[in-house]
Write a protein that holds these residues in place. Sequence first.
Motif, PDB file in Angstrom:
ATOM      1  N   PRO A  58      -7.712  48.260   2.247  1.00  0.00           N
ATOM      2  CA  PRO A  58      -8.179  48.211   0.859  1.00  0.00           C
ATOM      3  C   PRO A  58      -9.565  47.588   0.703  1.00  0.00           C
ATOM      4  O   PRO A  58      -9.882  46.584   1.350  1.00  0.00           O
ATOM      5  CB  PRO A  58      -7.118  47.351   0.156  1.00  0.00           C
ATOM      6  N   ALA A  59     -10.385  48.217  -0.132  1.00  0.00           N
ATOM      7  CA  ALA A  59     -11.713  47.686  -0.446  1.00  0.00           C
ATOM      8  C   ALA A  59     -11.594  46.467  -1.353  1.00  0.00           C
ATOM      9  O   ALA A  59     -12.466  45.602  -1.373  1.00  0.00           O
ATOM     10  CB  ALA A  59     -12.556  48.766  -1.126  1.00  0.00           C
ATOM     11  N   ILE A  60     -10.520  46.413  -2.113  1.00  0.00           N
ATOM     12  CA  ILE A  60     -10.237  45.305  -3.031  1.00  0.00           C
ATOM     13  C   ILE A  60      -8.795  44.879  -2.770  1.00  0.00           C
ATOM     14  O   ILE A  60      -7.915  45.718  -2.631  1.00  0.00           O
ATOM     15  CB  ILE A  60     -10.398  45.748  -4.500  1.00  0.00           C
ATOM     16  N   GLY A  61      -8.544  43.590  -2.704  1.00  0.00           N
ATOM     17  CA  GLY A  61      -7.185  43.108  -2.514  1.00  0.00           C
ATOM     18  C   GLY A  61      -6.777  43.059  -1.055  1.00  0.00           C
ATOM     19  O   GLY A  61      -7.615  43.165  -0.160  1.00  0.00           O
ATOM     20  N   ALA A  62      -5.473  42.917  -0.824  1.00  0.00           N
ATOM     21  CA  ALA A  62      -4.944  42.774   0.527  1.00  0.00           C
ATOM     22  C   ALA A  62      -3.648  43.571   0.673  1.00  0.00           C
ATOM     23  O   ALA A  62      -2.930  43.795  -0.311  1.00  0.00           O
ATOM     24  CB  ALA A  62      -4.676  41.304   0.829  1.00  0.00           C
ATOM     25  N   VAL A  63      -3.359  43.978   1.890  1.00  0.00           N
ATOM     26  CA  VAL A  63      -2.117  44.691   2.188  1.00  0.00           C
ATOM     27  C   VAL A  63      -0.931  43.835   1.770  1.00  0.00           C
ATOM     28  O   VAL A  63      -0.899  42.626   2.034  1.00  0.00           O
ATOM     29  CB  VAL A  63      -2.051  45.033   3.698  1.00  0.00           C
ATOM     30  N   GLY A  64       0.017  44.457   1.078  1.00  0.00           N
ATOM     31  CA  GLY A  64       1.239  43.769   0.687  1.00  0.00           C
ATOM     32  C   GLY A  64       1.146  42.971  -0.598  1.00  0.00           C
ATOM     33  O   GLY A  64       2.122  42.368  -1.010  1.00  0.00           O
ATOM     34  N   GLU A  65      -0.016  42.946  -1.225  1.00  0.00           N
ATOM     35  CA  GLU A  65      -0.173  42.195  -2.476  1.00  0.00           C
ATOM     36  C   GLU A  65      -0.539  43.149  -3.617  1.00  0.00           C
ATOM     37  O   GLU A  65      -1.475  43.932  -3.488  1.00  0.00           O
ATOM     38  CB  GLU A  65      -1.269  41.140  -2.328  1.00  0.00           C
ATOM     39  N   LEU A  66       0.188  43.033  -4.724  1.00  0.00           N
ATOM     40  CA  LEU A  66      -0.103  43.856  -5.897  1.00  0.00           C
ATOM     41  C   LEU A  66      -1.459  43.449  -6.467  1.00  0.00           C
ATOM     42  O   LEU A  66      -1.722  42.260  -6.677  1.00  0.00           O
ATOM     43  CB  LEU A  66       0.980  43.672  -6.968  1.00  0.00           C
ATOM     44  N   GLU A  67      -2.318  44.416  -6.670  1.00  0.00           N
ATOM     45  CA  GLU A  67      -3.676  44.166  -7.160  1.00  0.00           C
ATOM     46  C   GLU A  67      -3.862  44.864  -8.500  1.00  0.00           C
ATOM     47  O   GLU A  67      -3.443  46.003  -8.678  1.00  0.00           O
ATOM     48  CB  GLU A  67      -4.691  44.684  -6.146  1.00  0.00           C
ATOM     49  N   ARG A  68      -4.475  44.164  -9.442  1.00  0.00           N
ATOM     50  CA  ARG A  68      -4.836  44.746 -10.746  1.00  0.00           C
ATOM     51  C   ARG A  68      -6.355  44.660 -10.867  1.00  0.00           C
ATOM     52  O   ARG A  68      -6.937  43.620 -10.593  1.00  0.00           O
ATOM     53  CB  ARG A  68      -4.140  44.010 -11.884  1.00  0.00           C
ATOM     54  N   VAL A  69      -6.974  45.787 -11.278  1.00  0.00           N
ATOM     55  CA  VAL A  69      -8.427  45.885 -11.295  1.00  0.00           C
ATOM     56  C   VAL A  69      -8.896  46.459 -12.624  1.00  0.00           C
ATOM     57  O   VAL A  69      -8.336  47.449 -13.106  1.00  0.00           O
ATOM     58  CB  VAL A  69      -8.917  46.812 -10.146  1.00  0.00           C
ATOM     59  N   ASP A  70      -9.926  45.850 -13.216  1.00  0.00           N
ATOM     60  CA  ASP A  70     -10.563  46.439 -14.394  1.00  0.00           C
ATOM     61  C   ASP A  70     -11.268  47.712 -13.952  1.00  0.00           C
ATOM     62  O   ASP A  70     -12.153  47.671 -13.081  1.00  0.00           O
ATOM     63  CB  ASP A  70     -11.577  45.470 -15.011  1.00  0.00           C
ATOM     64  N   GLU A  71     -10.842  48.834 -14.498  1.00  0.00           N
ATOM     65  CA  GLU A  71     -11.364  50.131 -14.087  1.00  0.00           C
ATOM     66  C   GLU A  71     -11.807  50.936 -15.301  1.00  0.00           C
ATOM     67  O   GLU A  71     -11.482  50.605 -16.440  1.00  0.00           O
ATOM     68  CB  GLU A  71     -10.298  50.946 -13.342  1.00  0.00           C
ATOM     69  N   ASP A  72     -12.521  52.016 -15.011  1.00  0.00           N
ATOM     70  CA  ASP A  72     -12.861  53.016 -16.017  1.00  0.00           C
ATOM     71  C   ASP A  72     -12.186  54.318 -15.630  1.00  0.00           C
ATOM     72  O   ASP A  72     -12.132  54.683 -14.448  1.00  0.00           O
ATOM     73  CB  ASP A  72     -14.381  53.261 -16.069  1.00  0.00           C
ATOM     74  N   LYS A  73     -11.687  55.007 -16.637  1.00  0.00           N
ATOM     75  CA  LYS A  73     -11.249  56.397 -16.478  1.00  0.00           C
ATOM     76  C   LYS A  73     -12.450  57.229 -16.906  1.00  0.00           C
ATOM     77  O   LYS A  73     -12.949  57.076 -18.018  1.00  0.00           O
ATOM     78  CB  LYS A  73     -10.047  56.696 -17.362  1.00  0.00           C
ATOM     79  N   VAL A  74     -12.933  58.083 -16.026  1.00  0.00           N
ATOM     80  CA  VAL A  74     -14.147  58.842 -16.273  1.00  0.00           C
ATOM     81  C   VAL A  74     -13.798  60.322 -16.328  1.00  0.00           C
ATOM     82  O   VAL A  74     -13.074  60.826 -15.459  1.00  0.00           O
ATOM     83  CB  VAL A  74     -15.192  58.592 -15.166  1.00  0.00           C
TER      84      VAL A  74
END
Length: 113
Positions: A58-74
Amino acid sequence: MATRFKLVFFSPKESTTSILSHLFAKHPQTVGRIGNYQSCAFVTPGVGQFLASDGAKPAIGAVGELERVDEDKVEVVVRDEGESREITEAITALKEVRPYEEVAYEVYRMEPF
């Protein structure tokens, strides 16, 4: 008559502008072109989440950990002259510049009315 597609993808907020710039520069006649307007896009903010499994890088976060990211839907329109070449090229360009290991995208054929 050209076919139009809508390409929808998700991007970390800080990457959206550079991704769109890349797509519009690489495909100025087909991506984001509506009539006499170019570089057209609709961007909606949201929160994406994912859980990287074993084997992921993963470019953001770590394996095995739930990650939440501020994103845009484009959302961008892609004009295709036939045989889906232009939409395929737009997806390839998106994959070239994506910040994530995997790119989540959707493609819809737009019907003329």
